[in-house]
Structure formats: C-alpha cells, structure tokens
Scaffold this motif. Structure first.
Motif, PDB file in Angstrom:
ATOM      1  N   LYS A  97       0.828  -1.205   0.000  1.00 43.81           N
ATOM      2  CA  LYS A  97       0.000   0.000   0.000  1.00 43.81           C
ATOM      3  C   LYS A  97       0.869   1.264   0.000  1.00 43.81           C
ATOM      4  CE  LYS A  97      -0.830   0.095   5.042  1.00 43.81           C
ATOM      5  NZ  LYS A  97      -1.879   0.135   6.076  1.00 43.81           N
ATOM      6  N   SER A 132       3.261   2.123  -5.234  1.00 48.26           N
ATOM      7  CA  SER A 132       2.533   0.928  -5.650  1.00 48.26           C
ATOM      8  C   SER A 132       1.072   1.263  -5.934  1.00 48.26           C
ATOM      9  CB  SER A 132       2.617  -0.153  -4.565  1.00 48.26           C
ATOM     10  OG  SER A 132       3.946  -0.417  -4.202  1.00 48.26           O
ATOM     11  N   VAL A 133       0.491   2.091  -5.078  1.00 47.13           N
ATOM     12  CA  VAL A 133      -0.901   2.496  -5.274  1.00 47.13           C
ATOM     13  C   VAL A 133      -1.061   3.247  -6.594  1.00 47.13           C
ATOM     14  CG1 VAL A 133      -2.728   4.005  -4.392  1.00 47.13           C
ATOM     15  CG2 VAL A 133      -1.476   2.504  -2.828  1.00 47.13           C
ATOM     16  N   ASP A 150      -4.146  -0.822  -5.230  1.00 45.15           N
ATOM     17  CA  ASP A 150      -5.447  -0.883  -4.548  1.00 45.15           C
ATOM     18  C   ASP A 150      -6.435  -1.758  -5.309  1.00 45.15           C
ATOM     19  OD1 ASP A 150      -4.634   0.668  -2.446  1.00 45.15           O
ATOM     20  OD2 ASP A 150      -5.639   2.499  -3.111  1.00 45.15           O
ATOM     21  N   SER A 151      -6.492  -1.587  -6.610  1.00 48.88           N
ATOM     22  CA  SER A 151      -7.397  -2.400  -7.431  1.00 48.88           C
ATOM     23  C   SER A 151      -7.012  -3.871  -7.370  1.00 48.88           C
ATOM     24  CB  SER A 151      -7.377  -1.913  -8.879  1.00 48.88           C
ATOM     25  OG  SER A 151      -7.827  -0.581  -8.982  1.00 48.88           O
ATOM     26  N   ALA A 179      -5.480  -5.393  -4.834  1.00 45.13           N
ATOM     27  CA  ALA A 179      -5.852  -5.901  -3.512  1.00 45.13           C
ATOM     28  C   ALA A 179      -7.351  -6.182  -3.441  1.00 45.13           C
ATOM     29  CB  ALA A 179      -5.445  -4.893  -2.435  1.00 45.13           C
ATOM     30  N   GLU A 180      -8.152  -5.286  -4.009  1.00 45.60           N
ATOM     31  CA  GLU A 180      -9.604  -5.492  -4.015  1.00 45.60           C
ATOM     32  C   GLU A 180      -9.990  -6.739  -4.809  1.00 45.60           C
ATOM     33  OE1 GLU A 180     -11.154  -1.878  -5.575  1.00 45.60           O
ATOM     34  OE2 GLU A 180     -10.519  -0.667  -3.838  1.00 45.60           O
ATOM     35  N   ARG A 198      -1.914  -5.770   3.577  1.00 44.43           N
ATOM     36  CA  ARG A 198      -1.268  -4.637   2.911  1.00 44.43           C
ATOM     37  C   ARG A 198       0.049  -4.323   3.613  1.00 44.43           C
ATOM     38  NH1 ARG A 198      -4.752  -1.973  -0.503  1.00 44.43           N
ATOM     39  NH2 ARG A 198      -2.789  -1.348  -1.500  1.00 44.43           N
ATOM     40  N   SER A 228      -0.438  10.405   2.811  1.00 40.91           N
ATOM     41  CA  SER A 228      -0.520   9.017   3.277  1.00 40.91           C
ATOM     42  C   SER A 228       0.532   8.729   4.341  1.00 40.91           C
ATOM     43  CB  SER A 228      -0.354   8.056   2.094  1.00 40.91           C
ATOM     44  OG  SER A 228      -1.429   8.202   1.194  1.00 40.91           O
TER      45      SER A 228
END
Length: 517
Positions: free
Chosen positions: A8, A12-13, A18-19, A21-22, A33, A215
């Motif tokens: 995360k 990487s995001v 994120d997509s 991981a989902e 994460r 973040s």
C-alpha cells in the motif's frame, strides 16, 4: 483461506495496487497490505503465502488474479529474496519494509521490533551515545555529520527540557526513502526516536513531514497512537511541513515548527545547544534515526563492520530518472557508482547510453561515465566535487543538455530561496541570467543577435563568452562560501560539475538536441 501480500506504498498504489488488492479480496483471499519491497518495475506486486514461503508475481493486475492463485501466471518471480535486485542487498534499515503490516504492533515485534529500545533502556544514556559513536553512523543527508557527536552535545547540555526532531521533509527530486519507510515501517522510526530520547534526556519529539505526503502523515499519526504506551514517558507528534524546500534545512525547520516563516537561522548557536524554543535539540533525518534500532539490537560492531573508509553501515540508495530498475537499494558503502547505475539500475530505460548521473538531489553534482569508478563514500564524493546527500541518484541518457540542467539548478534555487541571505537570493537569479547569456553567446550562436537575452547594460553585452563563464564560476564561489545554508551553498555543485564535465554544452547550446534529432 489463501493469504496474499500487496503493497500500500503510494508508488505501488499509483501503479494500481489498490485495485489488485480489491480483486484478491473479492476472490476470497485474506489480503495483507504491506510496504513496498522497493523495485517499482515489478509493482503492483502480489506475494502468495505457500509452504515454500512467499511466492511473488509482478507486475500483475486485477485480471491476473486467477492465474496468480493457480500458479500459472508468466510474471512469476518466485521468492523475492532470490530476485537479482534483492539478493545482493544488505537490508539493515529496510529489513521489514514490504514484509510486515506497517501498523501491526505484533508483526513489528515478531520481526525484531523493540529489541533496540529494550537494550537501550538497560544502558545509561552515555552508553547509548557511545554505541552510536562506535557504530560510525553519520547523518544520512547533507554533509554526513557523525550522529553520536551530535547526540553527545545534546546530552552534555544543561537544560530543563530537550527535544528530538525527525526531519522528514523529503524535498529532493528522485528521493523517496523517507516516505517508503514511514509508510512501510513507521514503528522503526518511532523506536529510533525513543532510543534518542533516552540517550539525551529528551521528553518530547516532533516528526516534520512535508505536506505533499498525506498518506505518510496518516500512517505516522496512527503508528504514534498505537505505540504511545510502548515509548512512554517519551511523547511524539507529527508536524506538517509548510510547503517549501528550504524547510528541509534544520534551522528553517525549527522556525516552521515554532509557527514562524521558514527562514534559515544564522549559526552559532547550533541547534544542539540552542534549538527548538531555545532548548537543546537533536535533529536527525529519517534514515539516521531508523538506523539506530539495528545498532542497539545487533551491536555497534555489527553495523560498523559494513561499509567503506569512514562511511560505515548501509545506505538506502534511491535510483530514479531514465533508468530501467528504479527503486530503493540498500547496500553497504563502497559499491561503485557504475555498479549502481549499470548493474543494479540496469542502465537507461530509453536504451540510449548514459551521459550523466546526478547524485544527491537537485543540488548534487553531475558525474559522467568516466567517473563511474567512484566508490559510494562521503569522502570520495567530496573529493570529486560532489556529495552523497540523501543518496538519490538520477540518471540521464545522451539526449540531455547539461547547460539546461545547470540553468535549472540556479532557477530552482531562485524559486526556493527563503531570501534571507544575498548570495542565495540574488546570486541564483543572476546565475540564471548568466547561463542564458552563455548559451546565447556560444560560438555557434555568433551573429544571431536575435537569440541573445535582453542585456542589462552595455558592459553585460560587451562581455565575451569566455568572460561570462569566468563570471559564472566566480558567482558560484561566492554562493558556495557566502550563503547561510546549503541551498545557496550547494547550488554551485550541479552548475560547476556541468561546466567541468560537459563544457561542450555551454559552447554549442543546442548541439545535443540537434544530434538527437
């Protein structure tokens, strides 16, 4: 339930983590994460927990989930530790980054966390300072001042209150180690600051993070809240940066924390004697403080045994720019610049020859391939007219115009100057104008008066190309030795190195652009 590890980290995001991981969560997997492993060419990266260990696949996307789960995806890397980019690293500071859940206290403890603090609390403050001295740890930024000497000064200072400040105002282009560590292993930084507080007798600390890192700010605040009991009675808080490059300079940072305009203070007094709110203050950057837990946990000798010359321990090198393998590579000092660029970095992403490498951020010197034999070492780089700084390396191929890059350094200084001292405030503006005239007056431009910038007076117009270059060198000398801080003092490094190693770009202006076309 299959367990999957996905970063995360913001890099990487940005690449779609994120997509990914989902998609794994939708497939019924337990998703953990983590921080980034540090090689962005393989992000988004997915690691699958198996009986053989964690098996990595990357880069992969949401449509690749089924192939990753059944092991058939062609982007299978295997154990990440066996990948050529990682197998040669010496990860002292970034050992947990990409491995653990950054905000899990149990994960942190299970992977060696808090051992350094526990060791430190069993020692006297002087013994802790002595251990840091013996390790050879130097400031991982700027000029590489010995960390233990700074701590000793604060320990010896008599005061009713002392402070620890972490400078996380990571403003150099091509650097991202601070952000990676804060987002990927924030407890490591907290532990290092808690050790420092015990060593010098400080009761409170500040982590100054640039506002462009939302973040990282959120991760650090959450980590502080979760670890408050562990580090008590020491207390910590995050201060968000004021959005200016100069606040990365330690005294301007102090002014900002105190609620004032970010301007550089004259020294002496040094912050270690009279710092935040007039109290003795330790100011170290993220990588310096994050190195301390390893030193206390494993012993000063274990750290000092790695390195080169007076540069001991490891350095998280950040490789960026026109390069195939952009990312973070932690290795002991002594690796050559050529190894970092060509072997570890893989050469240019464009496939064209490397022409120049800038080391140390936007105020670092440029080095040609003929100097790639240089060992990554504070003294070696200083002797060669450069600096390591925050260990950011930016790679350029043979289409770069180095006169333009020198001009950028002056323009950057002019924009970011706090304005307090004349050499930096005025010198950078005059330097930008000078480089414009040098390029316009170059021999190839002779007779094309329409290309000349507007001259300030007849004397300016009458100076020859060679006299303008001599004047630029003289201006750089004034800025280097007359500026209050490193912003004006270091700006000459990229300018002079470009002049010294790439003189043809100042003599022909657009020759390289024409050759590339």
């Amino acid at each position: 339930m299959m367990r999957i590890f996905v970063s995360k980290d913001m890099a990487s995001v940005a690449l779609g983590a994120d997509s990914l991981a989902e998609a794994f969560a939708s497939a019924g997997c337990e998703v953990v994460r983590t921080g980034s492993r540090g090689l962005f060419a393989i992000e988004p990266l997915a690691e699958v927990e198996t009986d053989e260990g964690r098996i990595a696949y990357g880069p992969v996307g949401p449509n690749d989930v089924s192939a990753v789960l059944d092991g058939s995806h062609p982007a299978r890397i295997g154990r990440i530790e066996d990948h050529p980019f990682f197998s040669g690293q010496q990860r002292f500071t970034f050992a947990r980054c990409g491995v653990t859940d950054p905000l899990s206290l149990s994960d942190y403890a299970a992977h060696g966390g808090w051992k350094g603090l526990e060791t430190a609390l069993g020692l006297s403050p002087q013994a802790v300072v002595d251990a840091v001295k013996a390790s050879g740890l130097r400031g991982r930024g700027g000029a590489g001042f010995p960390t233990g000497i700074k701590w000793q000064t604060v320990l010896d200072a008599a005061a009713d209150e002392k402070f620890i400040i972490c400078n996380a105002d990571e403003g150099d282009s091509g650097t991202f180690a601070d952000r990676m560590l804060i987002e990927g292993d924030p407890f490591c930084l907290i532990e290092g600051m808690a050790i420092a507080s015990h060593a010098v007798g400080a009761s409170h600390g500040y982590i100054y993070i640039r506002s462009e890192y939302p973040s990282a700010i959120a991760a650090m605040r959450e980590a502080i809240a979760r670890s408050a009991t562990k580090i008590a009675p020491f207390t910590l808080e995050v201060r968000v940066g004021a959005g200016t490059y100069v606040c990365g300079e330690e005294t301007a940072l102090l002014e900002s924390i105190e609620g004032k305009r970010g301007e550089v203070r004259a020294k002496p007094p040094l912050p270690a004697v009279e710092g935040l709110f007039g109290r003795p203050t330790v100011i170290n950057n993220v990588l310096s403080l994050a190195a301390v837990p390893f030193i206390l946990a494993e012993g000063a000798q274990a750290y000092a045994e790695v390195g080169f010359g007076r540069s001991r321990g490891t350095m998280p090198v950040q490789i960026a720019g026109n390069v195939k393998n952009g990312g973070l590579y932690e290795i002991g000092f002594g690796v050559t610049l050529g190894e970092l660029v060509n072997q570890i970095g893989g050469g240019t992403a464009s496939g064209r020859p490397v022409r120049a490498v800038q080391v140390g951020g936007p105020l670092g010197a440029y080095f040609p391939p003929s100097m790639f034999h240089l060992p990554f070492d504070y003294e070696a780089f200083a002797e060669a007219g450069g600096l390591i700084g925050h260990a950011g390396i930016t790679v350029f191929d043979d289409t770069v115009d180095m006169a333009h890059m020198a001009r950028f350094a002056m323009e950057f200084c002019a924009v970011e100057s706090c304005g307090k001292c004349t050499p930096c405030r005025i010198g950078s503006t005059r330097g930008t104008e000078l480089i414009d005239r040098i390029v316009a007056k170059a021999p190839r431009a002779a007779g094309t008066l329409e290309t000349l910038p507007q001259m300030r007076n007849a004397r300016t117009a009458a100076r020859s190309h060679e006299e303008e270059i001599d004047l630029l060198r003289d201006l750089c000398d004034t800025m280097k030795h007359g500026s209050l801080c490193a912003l004006g003092g270091f700006t000459p490094y990229p300018v002079l190195s470009a002049l010294d190693h790439f003189p043809e770009d100042f003599g022909s202006g657009h020759a390289l652009t024409e050759a590339a076309e």
